[in-house]
Motif scaffolding. Structure first.
Motif, short mmCIF file in Angstrom:
data_model
loop_
_atom_site.label_atom_id
_atom_site.label_comp_id
_atom_site.label_asym_id
_atom_site.label_seq_id
_atom_site.Cartn_x
_atom_site.Cartn_y
_atom_site.Cartn_z
N ALA A 197 7.05 0.07 3.47
CA ALA A 197 6.74 -1.22 2.83
C ALA A 197 5.77 -2.07 3.66
N SER A 198 5.95 -2.10 4.97
CA SER A 198 5.07 -2.93 5.81
C SER A 198 3.66 -2.38 5.81
N LEU A 199 3.52 -1.05 5.83
CA LEU A 199 2.19 -0.43 5.79
C LEU A 199 1.51 -0.75 4.47
N SER A 200 2.22 -0.59 3.37
CA SER A 200 1.64 -0.83 2.04
C SER A 200 1.19 -2.28 1.89
N ALA A 201 2.01 -3.22 2.38
CA ALA A 201 1.66 -4.63 2.28
C ALA A 201 0.41 -4.94 3.11
N TYR A 202 0.32 -4.34 4.28
CA TYR A 202 -0.83 -4.57 5.16
C TYR A 202 -2.10 -3.96 4.57
N LEU A 203 -1.98 -2.77 3.99
CA LEU A 203 -3.14 -2.12 3.38
C LEU A 203 -3.68 -2.95 2.21
N LEU A 204 -2.77 -3.47 1.38
CA LEU A 204 -3.20 -4.30 0.25
C LEU A 204 -3.90 -5.56 0.75
N LEU A 205 -3.36 -6.16 1.80
CA LEU A 205 -3.97 -7.36 2.38
C LEU A 205 -5.38 -7.08 2.87
N LEU A 206 -5.58 -5.94 3.52
CA LEU A 206 -6.90 -5.58 4.04
C LEU A 206 -7.89 -5.29 2.92
N ILE A 207 -7.45 -4.56 1.90
CA ILE A 207 -8.35 -4.25 0.78
C ILE A 207 -8.75 -5.53 0.05
N GLN A 208 -7.78 -6.42 -0.18
CA GLN A 208 -8.08 -7.69 -0.84
C GLN A 208 -9.02 -8.54 0.00
N SER A 209 -8.87 -8.47 1.32
CA SER A 209 -9.75 -9.22 2.22
C SER A 209 -11.18 -8.72 2.11
N TYR A 240 -1.40 13.20 -7.75
CA TYR A 240 -2.26 14.02 -6.90
C TYR A 240 -3.10 13.15 -5.97
N ARG A 241 -3.63 12.05 -6.51
CA ARG A 241 -4.43 11.14 -5.69
C ARG A 241 -3.57 10.47 -4.62
N ILE A 242 -2.37 10.06 -4.99
CA ILE A 242 -1.47 9.41 -4.02
C ILE A 242 -1.16 10.37 -2.87
N LYS A 243 -0.94 11.63 -3.21
CA LYS A 243 -0.68 12.63 -2.18
C LYS A 243 -1.87 12.75 -1.23
N GLN A 244 -3.09 12.77 -1.79
CA GLN A 244 -4.29 12.83 -0.96
C GLN A 244 -4.40 11.60 -0.07
N ILE A 245 -4.11 10.43 -0.64
CA ILE A 245 -4.18 9.18 0.11
C ILE A 245 -3.21 9.19 1.29
N GLU A 246 -1.99 9.63 1.04
CA GLU A 246 -0.98 9.66 2.11
C GLU A 246 -1.36 10.66 3.20
N GLU A 247 -2.00 11.75 2.81
CA GLU A 247 -2.45 12.73 3.80
C GLU A 247 -3.54 12.14 4.69
N ILE A 248 -4.44 11.36 4.09
CA ILE A 248 -5.50 10.71 4.86
C ILE A 248 -4.93 9.65 5.78
N LEU A 249 -3.96 8.88 5.28
CA LEU A 249 -3.35 7.82 6.07
C LEU A 249 -2.41 8.35 7.15
N GLY A 250 -1.90 9.55 6.93
CA GLY A 250 -0.94 10.12 7.87
C GLY A 250 0.39 9.41 7.81
N ASP A 251 0.69 8.82 6.66
CA ASP A 251 1.95 8.08 6.49
C ASP A 251 2.27 7.98 5.01
N THR A 252 3.49 7.60 4.71
CA THR A 252 3.91 7.45 3.32
C THR A 252 3.74 6.02 2.85
N LEU A 253 3.39 5.84 1.58
CA LEU A 253 3.26 4.51 1.01
C LEU A 253 4.63 3.89 0.73
N LYS A 254 5.69 4.65 0.96
CA LYS A 254 7.04 4.09 0.85
C LYS A 254 7.33 3.18 2.03
#
Length: 223
Positions: A200-212, A184-198
């Motif tokens: 791969a480049s988006l997911s990698a970039y998001l993790l990099l930004l959060i870790q930063s 349910y949370r992942i669905k909410q997250i994808e709706e906010i992002l306007g994209d799917t976490l599938k």
């Protein structure tokens, strides 16, 4: 350069003397034949060591002894970050920044070398805090409003989910949620992002930004 953050451990009180720590550490480094200058900057110790070996193997070995013997005996927890090798004092500021970033990296290790951070270290070192915030706001969209408790909760879920390579079971165990709750949370997250976490480049970039943001101390998650 190495930076050391010291926190009380075990049954020790919150008080300890930084000057006494410097004196004792100086004696230990001298005893173990490691040429080192130590000082205190704010609430952390800063060490500058001189070695011919760029891999600073001996220095890392001494740091490991300090963590496993000296610190534990005093019921203190040492968190050490080590920079890459530098050859001139004009490079000190860069090396200090590297050591500080390595020290702040949350990997449950007492000693972290800057090189272990890979692209994350270079990303944080070579960009300003303002630039990282601008990119984060652009890519995270509504999740950038992490002062909002609900958004902060979703961002934490996203971080753990990405750290676990999007495996639901590991994420569920770490966050103590049901699979349905995670989905349910992942669905909410994808709706906010306007994209799917599938993506791969988006997911990698998001993790990099959060870790930063975490490395810079701009964002925190409860352990």
């Amino acid at each position: 350069v190495a930076t050391i953050q010291i926190t009380p451990g075990g049954t020790r009180s919150t008080e300890f003397d930084y000057y006494e720590q410097i004196v004792q550490l100086s004696r230990l480094f001298e005893q173990w034949s490691s040429r080192t200058i130590i000082t205190a900057i704010g609430e952390e110790l800063v060490l500058v060591t001189s070695h011919d070996d760029p891999s600073i193997t001996h220095f890392k070995d001494v740091c490991q002894k300090i963590v496993t013997v000296f610190a534990e005996r005093q019921q203190l927890m040492y968190n050490i970050g080590i920079s890459t090798h530098f050859t001139h004092f004009t490079q000190f500021e860069q090396a200090f920044k590297e050591a500080h970033i390595a020290q702040n990296f949350e990997n449950n290790e007492a000693i972290t070398h800057y090189k272990e951070l890979g692209i994350l270290g270079d990303f944080v070192t070579n960009m300003s805090v303002e630039q990282i915030h601008q990119l984060s706001e652009k890519m995270l969209r509504g999740l950038y409003d992490y002062t909002n408790p609900r958004i902060h909760e979703l961002l934490h879920t996203l971080y753990v989910y990405l750290l676990n390579n999007q495996r639901l079971k590991e994420t569920m165990n770490q966050l103590s949620l049901s699979i349905g709750g995670i989905q349910y949370r992942i669905k909410q997250i994808e709706e906010i992002l306007g994209d799917t976490l599938k993506n791969a480049s988006l997911s990698a970039y998001l993790l990099l930004l959060i870790q930063s943001l975490l490395l810079l101390g701009e964002l925190t998650f409860e352990q």
